[in-house]
Design a protein around this motif. Structure first.
Motif, PDB file in Angstrom:
ATOM      1  N   TYR A  34      22.925   0.338  17.530  1.00 40.09           N
ATOM      2  CA  TYR A  34      24.045  -0.627  17.516  1.00 40.09           C
ATOM      3  C   TYR A  34      23.737  -1.806  18.427  1.00 40.09           C
ATOM      4  O   TYR A  34      23.923  -2.968  18.075  1.00 40.09           O
ATOM      5  CB  TYR A  34      25.329   0.061  18.006  1.00 40.09           C
ATOM      6  N   SER A  70      21.204  -4.315  17.167  1.00 42.10           N
ATOM      7  CA  SER A  70      21.346  -4.783  15.767  1.00 42.10           C
ATOM      8  C   SER A  70      21.488  -6.301  15.679  1.00 42.10           C
ATOM      9  O   SER A  70      21.279  -6.905  14.640  1.00 42.10           O
ATOM     10  CB  SER A  70      22.595  -4.137  15.144  1.00 42.10           C
ATOM     11  N   GLY A  71      21.903  -6.907  16.807  1.00 38.52           N
ATOM     12  CA  GLY A  71      22.102  -8.365  16.772  1.00 38.52           C
ATOM     13  C   GLY A  71      23.468  -8.728  16.236  1.00 38.52           C
ATOM     14  O   GLY A  71      23.948  -9.845  16.407  1.00 38.52           O
ATOM     15  N   ASP A  72      24.118  -7.739  15.589  1.00 34.03           N
ATOM     16  CA  ASP A  72      25.481  -8.019  15.102  1.00 34.03           C
ATOM     17  C   ASP A  72      26.457  -7.877  16.263  1.00 34.03           C
ATOM     18  O   ASP A  72      26.242  -7.097  17.181  1.00 34.03           O
ATOM     19  CB  ASP A  72      25.867  -7.006  13.989  1.00 34.03           C
ATOM     20  N   ARG A  73      27.535  -8.597  16.189  1.00 33.04           N
ATOM     21  CA  ARG A  73      28.600  -8.455  17.191  1.00 33.04           C
ATOM     22  C   ARG A  73      29.148  -7.031  17.094  1.00 33.04           C
ATOM     23  O   ARG A  73      29.442  -6.535  16.014  1.00 33.04           O
ATOM     24  CB  ARG A  73      29.712  -9.472  16.884  1.00 33.04           C
ATOM     25  N   ILE A  74      29.211  -6.320  18.207  1.00 36.21           N
ATOM     26  CA  ILE A  74      29.670  -4.930  18.205  1.00 36.21           C
ATOM     27  C   ILE A  74      31.203  -4.917  18.159  1.00 36.21           C
ATOM     28  O   ILE A  74      31.878  -5.432  19.054  1.00 36.21           O
ATOM     29  CB  ILE A  74      29.153  -4.175  19.446  1.00 36.21           C
ATOM     30  N   GLN A  75      31.720  -4.352  17.068  1.00 37.26           N
ATOM     31  CA  GLN A  75      33.183  -4.309  16.903  1.00 37.26           C
ATOM     32  C   GLN A  75      33.770  -3.272  17.855  1.00 37.26           C
ATOM     33  O   GLN A  75      33.203  -2.190  18.042  1.00 37.26           O
ATOM     34  CB  GLN A  75      33.536  -3.935  15.452  1.00 37.26           C
ATOM     35  N   THR A 116      34.206   1.827  20.673  1.00 38.47           N
ATOM     36  CA  THR A 116      33.363   1.331  19.580  1.00 38.47           C
ATOM     37  C   THR A 116      32.969   2.491  18.671  1.00 38.47           C
ATOM     38  O   THR A 116      33.121   3.669  19.046  1.00 38.47           O
ATOM     39  CB  THR A 116      32.069   0.703  20.153  1.00 38.47           C
ATOM     40  N   ALA A 162      29.797  -3.355  24.479  1.00 34.41           N
ATOM     41  CA  ALA A 162      30.399  -4.173  23.402  1.00 34.41           C
ATOM     42  C   ALA A 162      30.019  -5.643  23.539  1.00 34.41           C
ATOM     43  O   ALA A 162      29.998  -6.380  22.548  1.00 34.41           O
ATOM     44  CB  ALA A 162      31.920  -4.016  23.421  1.00 34.41           C
ATOM     45  N   ARG A 163      29.732  -6.080  24.753  1.00 35.63           N
ATOM     46  CA  ARG A 163      29.369  -7.488  24.986  1.00 35.63           C
ATOM     47  C   ARG A 163      27.869  -7.679  25.110  1.00 35.63           C
ATOM     48  O   ARG A 163      27.403  -8.713  25.596  1.00 35.63           O
ATOM     49  CB  ARG A 163      30.072  -7.981  26.257  1.00 35.63           C
ATOM     50  N   GLN A 164      27.102  -6.631  24.696  1.00 34.50           N
ATOM     51  CA  GLN A 164      25.626  -6.730  24.710  1.00 34.50           C
ATOM     52  C   GLN A 164      25.067  -6.940  26.119  1.00 34.50           C
ATOM     53  O   GLN A 164      24.060  -7.651  26.300  1.00 34.50           O
ATOM     54  CB  GLN A 164      25.176  -7.864  23.771  1.00 34.50           C
TER      55      GLN A 164
END
Ligand code: LIP
Length: 269
Positions: A27, A30-35, A46, A95-97
């Motif tokens: 997760y 992934s580079g995607d914003r973590i919901q 999450t 969640a904020r990477q």
């Protein structure tokens, strides 16, 4: 419980912490914003939390069906032999990477923590301790820092909304006013691991749950540090304040950090 039974559990905890780390990295990277959904202000959940929670529970039930399990996301109850787990400690960071979060797994037997594992999947640092056998990071022995005094010390003061904001403001003011360096990194488990390996000198928070801290507290104890009695007064199931530090600043910090669940924040004289 026999030594060999605890040894098997300690090795297994590190094995499943790594498996959990694979999920977290999938997760995180992934580079995607973590919901994330909000359980409360600054208290997030999450899908990674849930996936890791499921993995750890399933693996433990399969390997040690006679043991109890208590996790942040699934709850649980007290048992003579109990796993106490935070699937991702530092969820806000995750969640904020921000690469400062960990899988925290403790094994608590006959009223004391026998095994603690805190794993940071991003740095691939496995902090592990068995009671009476020392503390390690990636199998290298770790020790708390040899700190001169407050002006030589950095303390991670966690922020819990389960106590009035004003109490936290007073606590931070007292730390800084007494010469301590202060930071708030957002993960109790990793903060305690950093005390154990000497990167910082103390960790405190006005309220935490057992899954946030039991593994990290054993790391600090086995690395030569001092820890508050977190499980006193029902702390295992109901939480407590927490203080852990290198011994040379224990008396000073005990004068600033209240260790009773409803004790007011102290102001040093
Ligand atoms: C977090 C703790 C941190 C605390 C946060 C939160 P989570 O645990 O590790 O010390 O200040 O409020 O409780 O929720 O990320 O597992």
């Amino acid at each position: 419980m026999h030594n060999s039974d605890i040894a098997r559990r300690h090795e297994f905890a590190q094995e499943i912490a790594r498996e959990a780390g694979v999920i977290a990295r999938r997760y995180f990277g992934s580079g995607d914003r973590i919901q994330a959904t909000e359980k409360g202000a600054h208290d997030l959940l999450t899908q990674a939390d849930l996936d890791i929670d499921r993995l750890l529970i399933d693996r433990l039930r399969e390997a040690f069906p006679e043991d109890g399990i208590l996790t942040e996301e699934s709850g649980g109850s007290a048992a003579t032999n109990l796993w106490v787990i935070d699937p991702i400690d530092g969820t806000l960071n995750f969640a904020r990477q921000i690469p400062h979060f960990a899988v925290s797994i403790a094994f608590h037997a006959q009223g004391r923590t026998e095994s603690g594992v805190v794993y940071n999947p991003v740095t691939d640092e496995m902090f592990a301790a068995r009671r009476g056998l020392g503390a390690f990071c990636n199998q290298r022995p770790i020790r708390v820092r040899d700190t001169r005094d407050a002006t030589d010390a950095v303390v991670d003061a966690g922020y819990s909304l389960k106590r009035p904001v004003a109490d936290y403001v007073v606590l931070v003011g007292e730390l800084v006013g007494n010469g301590y360096g202060f930071l708030q990194n957002g993960s109790a488990a990793l903060g305690l691991a950093q005390v154990a390996c000497g990167r910082i000198d103390g960790y405190c928070e006005l309220f935490l749950n057992s899954w946030d801290v039991l593994a990290g507290l054993l790391l600090v104890e086995e690395a030569g540090g001092w820890v508050s009695d977190f499980t006193a007064d029902g702390g295992l199931l109901h939480g407590n304040p927490v203080l852990a530090c290198t011994p040379s600043i224990r008396q000073s910090l005990q004068g600033l950090v209240p260790l009773g669940r409803n004790e007011p924040v102290k102001r040093a004289g």
